[in-house]
Enzyme design. Structure first.
Site, PDB file in Angstrom:
ATOM      1  N   LYS A 190       0.871  -1.184   0.000  1.00  0.00           N
ATOM      2  CA  LYS A 190       0.000   0.000   0.000  1.00  0.00           C
ATOM      3  C   LYS A 190       0.902   1.225   0.000  1.00  0.00           C
ATOM      4  O   LYS A 190       1.416   1.625   1.043  1.00  0.00           O
ATOM      5  CB  LYS A 190      -0.877  -0.028   1.258  1.00  0.00           C
ATOM      6  CG  LYS A 190      -2.233   0.655   1.132  1.00  0.00           C
ATOM      7  CD  LYS A 190      -2.189   2.125   0.884  1.00  0.00           C
ATOM      8  CE  LYS A 190      -1.835   2.937   2.099  1.00  0.00           C
ATOM      9  NZ  LYS A 190      -1.726   4.381   1.772  1.00  0.00           N
ATOM     10  N   GLY A 242       6.321   4.844   8.513  1.00  0.00           N
ATOM     11  CA  GLY A 242       5.542   6.082   8.510  1.00  0.00           C
ATOM     12  C   GLY A 242       5.664   6.765   9.851  1.00  0.00           C
ATOM     13  O   GLY A 242       6.646   6.571  10.584  1.00  0.00           O
ATOM     14  N   SER A 243       4.650   7.538  10.186  1.00  0.00           N
ATOM     15  CA  SER A 243       4.732   8.335  11.414  1.00  0.00           C
ATOM     16  C   SER A 243       4.483   7.467  12.652  1.00  0.00           C
ATOM     17  O   SER A 243       3.829   6.418  12.578  1.00  0.00           O
ATOM     18  CB  SER A 243       3.700   9.454  11.360  1.00  0.00           C
ATOM     19  OG  SER A 243       2.402   8.897  11.302  1.00  0.00           O
ATOM     20  N   THR A 244       4.968   7.940  13.760  1.00  0.00           N
ATOM     21  CA  THR A 244       4.757   7.228  15.026  1.00  0.00           C
ATOM     22  C   THR A 244       3.269   7.186  15.348  1.00  0.00           C
ATOM     23  O   THR A 244       2.755   6.180  15.853  1.00  0.00           O
ATOM     24  CB  THR A 244       5.577   7.910  16.138  1.00  0.00           C
ATOM     25  OG1 THR A 244       6.965   7.797  15.778  1.00  0.00           O
ATOM     26  CG2 THR A 244       5.364   7.264  17.498  1.00  0.00           C
ATOM     27  N   THR A 246       0.674   6.981  13.251  1.00  0.00           N
ATOM     28  CA  THR A 246       0.022   5.901  12.496  1.00  0.00           C
ATOM     29  C   THR A 246       0.525   4.533  12.959  1.00  0.00           C
ATOM     30  O   THR A 246      -0.259   3.578  13.030  1.00  0.00           O
ATOM     31  CB  THR A 246       0.268   6.081  10.974  1.00  0.00           C
ATOM     32  OG1 THR A 246      -0.108   7.401  10.605  1.00  0.00           O
ATOM     33  CG2 THR A 246      -0.527   5.091  10.168  1.00  0.00           C
ATOM     34  N   GLY A 247       1.798   4.455  13.277  1.00  0.00           N
ATOM     35  CA  GLY A 247       2.355   3.185  13.743  1.00  0.00           C
ATOM     36  C   GLY A 247       1.626   2.650  14.972  1.00  0.00           C
ATOM     37  O   GLY A 247       1.380   1.446  15.107  1.00  0.00           O
ATOM     38  N   GLU A 265       8.631   1.012  11.394  1.00  0.00           N
ATOM     39  CA  GLU A 265       9.766   1.939  11.201  1.00  0.00           C
ATOM     40  C   GLU A 265       9.167   3.337  11.247  1.00  0.00           C
ATOM     41  O   GLU A 265       8.444   3.723  10.326  1.00  0.00           O
ATOM     42  CB  GLU A 265      10.444   1.713   9.855  1.00  0.00           C
ATOM     43  CG  GLU A 265      11.059   0.349   9.653  1.00  0.00           C
ATOM     44  CD  GLU A 265      12.301   0.127  10.480  1.00  0.00           C
ATOM     45  OE1 GLU A 265      12.855   1.104  11.014  1.00  0.00           O
ATOM     46  OE2 GLU A 265      12.704  -1.033  10.591  1.00  0.00           O
ATOM     47  N   CYS A 300      13.527  10.352   7.578  1.00  0.00           N
ATOM     48  CA  CYS A 300      13.263   9.961   8.971  1.00  0.00           C
ATOM     49  C   CYS A 300      14.521  10.106   9.829  1.00  0.00           C
ATOM     50  O   CYS A 300      14.436  10.397  11.014  1.00  0.00           O
ATOM     51  CB  CYS A 300      12.732   8.546   9.032  1.00  0.00           C
ATOM     52  SG  CYS A 300      13.748   7.392   8.103  1.00  0.00           S
ATOM     53  N   GLU A 397       9.093  16.138  15.436  1.00  0.00           N
ATOM     54  CA  GLU A 397       9.585  15.826  14.093  1.00  0.00           C
ATOM     55  C   GLU A 397       8.881  16.749  13.099  1.00  0.00           C
ATOM     56  O   GLU A 397       7.652  16.748  13.008  1.00  0.00           O
ATOM     57  CB  GLU A 397       9.294  14.373  13.733  1.00  0.00           C
ATOM     58  CG  GLU A 397       9.886  14.013  12.390  1.00  0.00           C
ATOM     59  CD  GLU A 397       9.545  12.601  11.941  1.00  0.00           C
ATOM     60  OE1 GLU A 397       8.377  12.208  12.056  1.00  0.00           O
ATOM     61  OE2 GLU A 397      10.461  11.906  11.468  1.00  0.00           O
TER      62      GLU A 397
HETATM   63  P1  NAD Z   1       1.951   8.476   7.686  1.00  0.00           P
HETATM   64  O1  NAD Z   1       2.021   7.702   8.942  1.00  0.00           O
HETATM   65  O2  NAD Z   1       0.983   9.591   7.582  1.00  0.00           O
HETATM   66  O3  NAD Z   1       1.591   7.510   6.459  1.00  0.00           O
HETATM   67  C1  NAD Z   1       2.368   6.358   6.154  1.00  0.00           C
HETATM   68  C2  NAD Z   1       1.510   5.372   5.398  1.00  0.00           C
HETATM   69  O4  NAD Z   1       0.460   4.931   6.260  1.00  0.00           O
HETATM   70  C3  NAD Z   1       0.830   5.947   4.168  1.00  0.00           C
HETATM   71  O5  NAD Z   1       0.798   4.947   3.174  1.00  0.00           O
HETATM   72  C4  NAD Z   1      -0.566   6.269   4.671  1.00  0.00           C
HETATM   73  O6  NAD Z   1      -1.550   6.260   3.659  1.00  0.00           O
HETATM   74  C5  NAD Z   1      -0.809   5.138   5.643  1.00  0.00           C
HETATM   75  N1  NAD Z   1      -1.769   5.433   6.705  1.00  0.00           N
HETATM   76  C6  NAD Z   1      -2.131   6.652   7.194  1.00  0.00           C
HETATM   77  N2  NAD Z   1      -3.002   6.490   8.215  1.00  0.00           N
HETATM   78  C7  NAD Z   1      -3.192   5.150   8.377  1.00  0.00           C
HETATM   79  C8  NAD Z   1      -3.969   4.360   9.274  1.00  0.00           C
HETATM   80  N3  NAD Z   1      -4.727   4.907  10.203  1.00  0.00           N
HETATM   81  N4  NAD Z   1      -3.883   3.014   9.155  1.00  0.00           N
HETATM   82  C9  NAD Z   1      -3.090   2.450   8.231  1.00  0.00           C
HETATM   83  N5  NAD Z   1      -2.349   3.137   7.341  1.00  0.00           N
HETATM   84  C10 NAD Z   1      -2.404   4.476   7.412  1.00  0.00           C
HETATM   85  O7  NAD Z   1       3.429   8.958   7.379  1.00  0.00           O
HETATM   86  P2  NAD Z   1       3.929   9.809   6.138  1.00  0.00           P
HETATM   87  O8  NAD Z   1       3.511  11.222   6.325  1.00  0.00           O
HETATM   88  O9  NAD Z   1       3.577   9.125   4.849  1.00  0.00           O
HETATM   89  O10 NAD Z   1       5.520   9.685   6.273  1.00  0.00           O
HETATM   90  C11 NAD Z   1       6.243  10.493   7.126  1.00  0.00           C
HETATM   91  C12 NAD Z   1       6.607   9.739   8.370  1.00  0.00           C
HETATM   92  O11 NAD Z   1       7.268   8.535   8.026  1.00  0.00           O
HETATM   93  C13 NAD Z   1       7.573  10.502   9.252  1.00  0.00           C
HETATM   94  O12 NAD Z   1       7.176  10.410  10.594  1.00  0.00           O
HETATM   95  C14 NAD Z   1       8.886   9.773   9.035  1.00  0.00           C
HETATM   96  O13 NAD Z   1       9.800   9.891  10.081  1.00  0.00           O
HETATM   97  C15 NAD Z   1       8.436   8.384   8.829  1.00  0.00           C
HETATM   98  N6  NAD Z   1       9.442   7.585   8.125  1.00  0.00           N
HETATM   99  C16 NAD Z   1      10.135   6.648   8.838  1.00  0.00           C
HETATM  100  C17 NAD Z   1      11.111   5.893   8.218  1.00  0.00           C
HETATM  101  C18 NAD Z   1      11.874   4.845   8.986  1.00  0.00           C
HETATM  102  O14 NAD Z   1      12.446   3.979   8.357  1.00  0.00           O
HETATM  103  N7  NAD Z   1      11.907   4.878  10.310  1.00  0.00           N
HETATM  104  C19 NAD Z   1      11.397   6.090   6.873  1.00  0.00           C
HETATM  105  C20 NAD Z   1      10.681   7.042   6.174  1.00  0.00           C
HETATM  106  C21 NAD Z   1       9.691   7.788   6.815  1.00  0.00           C
END
Ligand code: NAD
Length: 496
Positions: A190, A242-244, A246-247, A265, A300, A397
């Protein structure tokens, strides 16, 4: 061949993009017929209408992945045959470097010099690296009782969902799907709604390379398909970057559904520490600029907190401001440009909001403004603040080209400031005294620590990548990543 700005623009003008999902070996519209518009942050041009996948599409993709897994069309293939297919896929990605790099640049605004030199080749390299591991990683024979033969074998977990962000769209996806496929799993990817283009294109290349239908699926869309995958009863593992924020939701969904494995991650607020025993302060400052302004700060592991000893602060700051000039924003299809636009309006406004806060909290040392507004793109100057460690811009962040400079007086204070964060993704320390550097590195609570550099080895797949604390769990890259997508099976055979 290196293209000129004009050549890239000409190629961009004729580019056609398919925005359909890729499910069970075929491009498909969303079953609802819904689409969303994918606009370029360079000038607002609509690049494509993209399938907005919902429950029916996620179910279809997971069912296709499950069928392929149960039929053993992929995991039942000989290791050498699987390796050959992945290597062919990587070769196709290398052949299409310019097309994929252009898509990535148009979709998220990354400089073309980076997408051609880093994103696309690193994606191919990642697939090659795990392809090569397929017929080399062996199982174990246990020293069991003499009447027993004990085997420990590695098996695929089944259906792996990968949910990824937009800052390195292809590469972050490859860090998940390459090890997952190497172990023999089926994958449903996704991509972020901000960057779906290249995922769809590489899925087509996977088919061309001979990956059987259903083994690799792409369901574009926003949070909904991500949430549905995290909640799905027939997904065995979810790998998320992605973001903490959403994680945390992903882990909750996993816990409340089928207890699928959830690998996270997440975000970072990485400290970059300059000690007074660093002689080459010009290099430290230049590297500090690259650590925060590379990829518009949408990294990140960005070195977003520069902790500088008070004795060397003025010299470091002067060099830092000079180095920031190399990142003057420009059109990302110009090969000389090192900083493009922010990915979209929402992220742009978020970053500008932090800049407004930073102005109230501290002193602007350089930047702080929107530029090139007449282009319709979301460009922000490289921005540096001097603030106290408790300022919002020094704690949250930002995920943009904004650096906080914080002064310290001694090593204990530097280590304490560095670790005073909910994150723990990366850190760096600068010192010519290797003993001091080594001692400081050992005290930093982060998944990666660089000494006298920042980002070194990022292109080396041998280094595990991931975070301590709320930066996540598990590791991408390296052979350790295979563990995330493997079940270990003990087989105990009684000899007659
Ligand atoms: P995000 O969490 O908004 O979205 C990441 C993904 O999750 C997207 O595909 C999004 O559509 C999906 N998503 C959003 N809400 C969701 C939910 N409720 N349930 C399931 N999936 C959902 O993050 P972003 O804005 O796309 O990316 C930026 C973040 O990613 C920053 O916090 C950055 O630090 C982090 N990041 C971390 C790493 C790492 O390896 N640690 C690498 C790159 C980016």
């Amino acid at each position: 061949m290196q293209r000129t700005f004009i050549e890239w623009q000409a190629k961009a003008a004729t580019l056609t993009v398919d925005g359909r999902a890729f499910i069970d070996g075929a491009l498909r519209d969303a079953q609802s017929g819904r689409t969303f518009s994918c606009a370029s942050p360079i000038d607002g041009r609509i690049l494509a209408e993209v399938a907005d996948c919902g429950a029916a599409d996620v179910d279809a993709a997971v069912a296709a992945a499950r069928r392929a897994f149960e039929a053993r069309t992929w995991c039942g293939m000989s290791p050498r045959a699987r390796k050959a297919i992945l290597l062919r896929w990587a070769a196709l990605i290398r052949e299409r470097r310019d097309e994929l790099a252009l898509l990535e640049t148009l979709d998220v605004g990354k400089p073309i010099s980076d997408t051609t030199a880093i994103d696309v080749p690193a994606t191919a390299h990642c697939i090659e690296w795990y392809a090569e591991a397929i017929d080399k990683v062996v199982g174990e024979v246990v020293p069991a009782d003499p009447h027993l033969v004990g085997l420990v074998t590695r098996e695929p977990v089944g259906v792996v969902a990968a949910v990824v962000p937009w800052n390195f769209p292809l590469l972050m996806a490859a860090w998940k799907f390459a090890p997952a496929l190497a172990v023999g799993n089926s994958v449903v990817l996704k991509p972020s709604e901000k960057s779906p283009m290249t995922a769809i294109r590489v899925a087509e290349l996977a088919r061309e390379a001979g990956l059987p239908s259903g083994v690799f699926n792409v369901v574009p869309g926003g949070a909904e398909p991500g949430r549905l995958l995290a909640q799905h009863a027939d997904v065995d593992c979810i790998a998320f970057t992605g973001s903490t924020h959403t994680g945390r939701q992903i882990m909750t969904h996993a816990a409340q559904s089928n207890l699928k494995r959830a690998w996270l991650e997440l975000g970072g607020k990485s400290p970059n520490i300059v000690l007074p025993c660093c002689a080459d302060l010009e290099r430290a400052a230049r590297t500090a600029a690259e650590a925060i302004f590379f990829n518009m700060g949408e990294v990140c592991t960005a070195g977003s907190r520069l902790l500088v000893h008070r004795d060397v602060k003025d010299e470091v700051v002067a060099n830092l401001i000079a180095a920031a000039r190399a990142f003057a924003p420009g059109h990302p299809l110009d090969p000389a440009v090192r900083m493009g636009p922010i990915v979209d309006r929402a992220q742009f406004e978020r970053v500008m909001g932090f800049i407004d806060t930073g102005r109230r909290e501290g002193r602007v040392l350089t930047g702080g403004s929107r530029v090139r507004e007449e282009t319709g793109g979301f460009y922000i100057e490289p921005t540096v603040f001097e603030v106290n460690a408790d300022a919002t811009v020094a704690r949250d962040e930002i995920f943009g080209p904004v650096l906080s400079v914080i002064e310290f007086g001694d090593i204990d204070e530097a280590v304490s400031l560095a670790n005073d964060t909910e994150y723990g993704l990366a850190a760096a320390v600068w010192s010519d005294d290797l003993t001091t550097a080594h001692r400081v590195a050992a005290r930093l609570r982060a998944g990666t620590v660089w000494v006298n550099g920042y980002g070194d080895g990022s292109d080396d797949m041998n280094f595990p990548f991931g975070g301590y604390k709320q930066s996540g769990n598990g590791r991408d890259k390296s052979l350790h990543a295979l563990e995330k997508y493997s079940e270990l099976k003990s087989t105990v055979i009684r000899l007659c």
